[in-house]
Design a protein around this motif. Structure first.
Motif, PDB file in Angstrom:
ATOM      1  N   SER A  56       0.867  -1.183   0.000  1.00 31.52           N
ATOM      2  CA  SER A  56       0.000   0.000   0.000  1.00 31.52           C
ATOM      3  C   SER A  56       0.902   1.231   0.000  1.00 31.52           C
ATOM      4  O   SER A  56       2.085   1.133   0.329  1.00 31.52           O
ATOM      5  CB  SER A  56      -0.898   0.049   1.239  1.00 31.52           C
ATOM      6  OG  SER A  56      -0.141   0.415   2.374  1.00 31.52           O
ATOM      7  N   ILE A  57       0.311   2.370  -0.348  1.00 31.63           N
ATOM      8  CA  ILE A  57       1.016   3.641  -0.157  1.00 31.63           C
ATOM      9  C   ILE A  57       1.322   3.719   1.342  1.00 31.63           C
ATOM     10  O   ILE A  57       0.456   3.374   2.152  1.00 31.63           O
ATOM     11  CB  ILE A  57       0.082   4.815  -0.564  1.00 31.63           C
ATOM     12  CG1 ILE A  57      -0.278   4.722  -2.051  1.00 31.63           C
ATOM     13  CG2 ILE A  57       0.661   6.162  -0.191  1.00 31.63           C
ATOM     14  CD1 ILE A  57       0.797   5.126  -3.008  1.00 31.63           C
ATOM     15  N   ASN A  94     -10.639   5.082   3.476  1.00 28.88           N
ATOM     16  CA  ASN A  94      -9.920   5.589   2.295  1.00 28.88           C
ATOM     17  C   ASN A  94      -8.762   6.503   2.691  1.00 28.88           C
ATOM     18  O   ASN A  94      -8.614   7.594   2.193  1.00 28.88           O
ATOM     19  CB  ASN A  94     -10.885   6.296   1.339  1.00 28.88           C
ATOM     20  CG  ASN A  94     -11.658   7.388   2.027  1.00 28.88           C
ATOM     21  OD1 ASN A  94     -11.432   7.652   3.211  1.00 28.88           O
ATOM     22  ND2 ASN A  94     -12.555   8.051   1.315  1.00 28.88           N
ATOM     23  N   ASP A 132      -4.669   6.247  -1.438  1.00 30.40           N
ATOM     24  CA  ASP A 132      -5.130   6.015  -2.795  1.00 30.40           C
ATOM     25  C   ASP A 132      -4.014   5.257  -3.518  1.00 30.40           C
ATOM     26  O   ASP A 132      -2.991   5.829  -3.873  1.00 30.40           O
ATOM     27  CB  ASP A 132      -5.396   7.386  -3.459  1.00 30.40           C
ATOM     28  CG  ASP A 132      -5.877   7.214  -4.884  1.00 30.40           C
ATOM     29  OD1 ASP A 132      -6.218   6.073  -5.273  1.00 30.40           O
ATOM     30  OD2 ASP A 132      -5.893   8.230  -5.616  1.00 30.40           O
ATOM     31  N   ASN A 133      -4.197   3.950  -3.670  1.00 27.74           N
ATOM     32  CA  ASN A 133      -3.137   3.111  -4.255  1.00 27.74           C
ATOM     33  C   ASN A 133      -3.166   3.187  -5.782  1.00 27.74           C
ATOM     34  O   ASN A 133      -3.773   2.367  -6.441  1.00 27.74           O
ATOM     35  CB  ASN A 133      -3.303   1.655  -3.814  1.00 27.74           C
ATOM     36  CG  ASN A 133      -3.027   1.483  -2.339  1.00 27.74           C
ATOM     37  OD1 ASN A 133      -2.014   1.931  -1.838  1.00 27.74           O
ATOM     38  ND2 ASN A 133      -3.941   0.853  -1.625  1.00 27.74           N
ATOM     39  N   ASP A 134      -2.491   4.188  -6.307  1.00 29.49           N
ATOM     40  CA  ASP A 134      -2.507   4.404  -7.747  1.00 29.49           C
ATOM     41  C   ASP A 134      -1.180   3.895  -8.335  1.00 29.49           C
ATOM     42  O   ASP A 134      -0.155   4.564  -8.269  1.00 29.49           O
ATOM     43  CB  ASP A 134      -2.695   5.913  -7.996  1.00 29.49           C
ATOM     44  CG  ASP A 134      -2.600   6.254  -9.464  1.00 29.49           C
ATOM     45  OD1 ASP A 134      -2.701   5.328 -10.301  1.00 29.49           O
ATOM     46  OD2 ASP A 134      -2.398   7.444  -9.771  1.00 29.49           O
ATOM     47  N   PHE A 135      -1.212   2.672  -8.898  1.00 31.51           N
ATOM     48  CA  PHE A 135       0.030   2.039  -9.363  1.00 31.51           C
ATOM     49  C   PHE A 135       0.778   2.840 -10.434  1.00 31.51           C
ATOM     50  O   PHE A 135       1.999   2.979 -10.341  1.00 31.51           O
ATOM     51  CB  PHE A 135      -0.225   0.602  -9.830  1.00 31.51           C
ATOM     52  CG  PHE A 135      -0.122  -0.374  -8.687  1.00 31.51           C
ATOM     53  CD1 PHE A 135       1.106  -0.907  -8.327  1.00 31.51           C
ATOM     54  CD2 PHE A 135      -1.233  -0.733  -7.953  1.00 31.51           C
ATOM     55  CE1 PHE A 135       1.224  -1.780  -7.260  1.00 31.51           C
ATOM     56  CE2 PHE A 135      -1.128  -1.605  -6.886  1.00 31.51           C
ATOM     57  CZ  PHE A 135       0.104  -2.138  -6.531  1.00 31.51           C
ATOM     58  N   PRO A 136       0.096   3.352 -11.471  1.00 35.24           N
ATOM     59  CA  PRO A 136       0.871   4.115 -12.478  1.00 35.24           C
ATOM     60  C   PRO A 136       1.648   5.276 -11.852  1.00 35.24           C
ATOM     61  O   PRO A 136       2.764   5.571 -12.274  1.00 35.24           O
ATOM     62  CB  PRO A 136      -0.211   4.612 -13.444  1.00 35.24           C
ATOM     63  CG  PRO A 136      -1.291   3.587 -13.316  1.00 35.24           C
ATOM     64  CD  PRO A 136      -1.305   3.180 -11.870  1.00 35.24           C
ATOM     65  N   SER A 137       1.082   5.923 -10.823  1.00 37.63           N
ATOM     66  CA  SER A 137       1.829   7.051 -10.256  1.00 37.63           C
ATOM     67  C   SER A 137       2.995   6.556  -9.384  1.00 37.63           C
ATOM     68  O   SER A 137       3.971   7.276  -9.166  1.00 37.63           O
ATOM     69  CB  SER A 137       0.907   7.981  -9.466  1.00 37.63           C
ATOM     70  OG  SER A 137       0.585   7.394  -8.237  1.00 37.63           O
ATOM     71  N   ILE A 138       2.907   5.319  -8.879  1.00 39.79           N
ATOM     72  CA  ILE A 138       4.041   4.751  -8.131  1.00 39.79           C
ATOM     73  C   ILE A 138       5.181   4.451  -9.098  1.00 39.79           C
ATOM     74  O   ILE A 138       6.349   4.664  -8.793  1.00 39.79           O
ATOM     75  CB  ILE A 138       3.614   3.450  -7.385  1.00 39.79           C
ATOM     76  CG1 ILE A 138       2.574   3.766  -6.306  1.00 39.79           C
ATOM     77  CG2 ILE A 138       4.827   2.756  -6.758  1.00 39.79           C
ATOM     78  CD1 ILE A 138       1.849   2.544  -5.765  1.00 39.79           C
TER      79      ILE A 138
END
Ligand code: MG
Length: 380
Positions: A258-259, A279, A282-288
């Motif tokens: 997770s973030i 919430n 916000d687990n946003d993979f592309p931004s990771i």
């Protein structure tokens, strides 16, 4: 029925985040009690918001000041005796043990003896007295749910698994602010306090910079999951997205991701075995983008190497390591020693203080006291 929560160390980063989680789930949890060292301004705000039955202020003078200010709205206890009295007598369901350092040991033991759920953020409790704590948990049938993000990750990976199928635990480490820096010479306090991924208290942030934090976590994992040190690896993962992993005998690996946000492992320790909808991240993979991994350098980060060594020696040597580290970190934070002297001080203490191979609780308290005195005398 709402679960009643006692938070040891409510002004610290884990304490404050626990209260944020509780305020998100007001229908499920209520605050029974809160404790601080001396930050009564923040405690007063927490009393207004969460209406606890009891608070403890370790500093006696500040406790008197608070009593005068809050006018009987809750009981105010003080001192270390106050902490033990609270954990011994109050009517809570979950003890969030988030004091910093050795101070967390005695009150956590009271919670264990009363079979309360222990949400453990105070890793030093297991580092200095792991064997005793383990025995007490078995004797009283008490469950410890780890709050430390790495151990929470492993705990989550092990749900439904048999421990006998574990090949190894892989603890991830961010590497801290100096992972890429070649030399550990001339490091300032501000540089060491500037952690790349986590916002934490000063002690644990310095421990992250020396990688002692990971060393303490290896010892913590050894006791929590009952595994020998050669089954516990550390890998540097600078993004801190994978919080730790478990490799099983068939070479399959489970990880928890997770973030980074401490509210997640805190919420899990409160809600386990359930999971509540929230919430916080916000687990946003592309931004990771990408996840990377490196071997830790146990020579440059000598503290990590020392932690593995004390596991070999056992007895009171983890207690000596921990006490010497607490004093050394404090001296560094007050500008009295250099950053690179921290492991040297710990090693000196380990070489000069006798290891007691089968300590009881009293021996551990003595050893902690002696080590602090010794280090303060040698490096005053
Ligand atoms: Mg951790």
């Amino acid at each position: 029925m709402k679960k009643r929560v006692c938070i040891l160390g409510s002004s610290g980063s884990i304490g404050v985040n626990t209260l944020r989680v509780i305020s998100t789930f007001r229908d499920l949890f209520e605050v029974d009690s809160l404790t601080v060292n001396s930050n009564i301004d923040l405690l007063e705000k927490q009393i207004d918001e969460f209406n606890p039955k009891t608070v403890v202020v370790k500093n006696e003078k500040k406790a008197d000041l608070l009593r005068a200010k809050i006018n009987g709205r809750c009981d105010v206890l003080s001192g270390e005796e106050g902490l033990v009295e609270l954990t011994k007598n109050n009517d809570y369901d979950i003890l969030v043990s988030s004091l910093v350092g050795f101070a967390g040991l005695a009150p956590t033991i009271e919670g264990i003896k009363r079979k309360k759920r222990i949400a453990l953020a105070n890793k030093e409790t297991l580092v200095v007295a792991g064997e005793l704590i383990k025995k007490l948990c078995i004797k009283y049938g008490t469950e410890i749910i780890p709050v430390d993000s790495e151990h929470s990750a492993i705990y989550q990976c092990l749900v439904g698994e048999d421990v006998k199928n574990i090949k190894k635990l892989i603890l991830t480490a961010s590497g801290g602010p100096f992972f890429e820096r070649e030399s550990l010479d001339n490091i300032t306090v501000d540089e060491a306090l500037n952690h790349p991924n986590w916002k934490m208290g000063n002690k644990v942030t310095i421990d992250s910079a020396t990688m002692m934090n990971k060393g303490l976590e290896v010892i913590e994992a050894h006791w929590l999951f009952d595994l020998p040190k050669d089954k516990i690896d550390v890998i540097v993962h600078p993004q801190s997205i994978i919080h730790s992993m478990v490799e099983f005998n068939d070479r399959s690996i489970k990880a928890q991701l997770s973030i980074p946000d401490m509210k997640l492992p805190i919420q899990y320790a409160l809600s386990y075995p359930d999971r509540y909808e929230s919430n916080f991240v916000d687990n946003d993979f592309p931004s990771i983008g990408k996840l990377t991994f490196y071997e830790p350098d146990k020579t440059k980060f000598r503290c990590l190497g020392l932690a593995y060594e004390v596991m070999e020696h056992g007895g009171t040597s983890p207690c000596i390591l921990n006490a010497a580290n607490e004093i050394a970190v404090d001296k560094f934070l007050h500008g009295k020693i250099e950053f690179k002297e921290i492991p040297k001080i710990i090693e000196h203490a380990l070489n000069n203080i006798k290891n007691n191979s089968e300590p009881d609780l009293e021996t551990i308290f003595d050893c902690d006291f002696q080590t602090r005195e010794y280090v303060n005398k040698v490096y005053n």
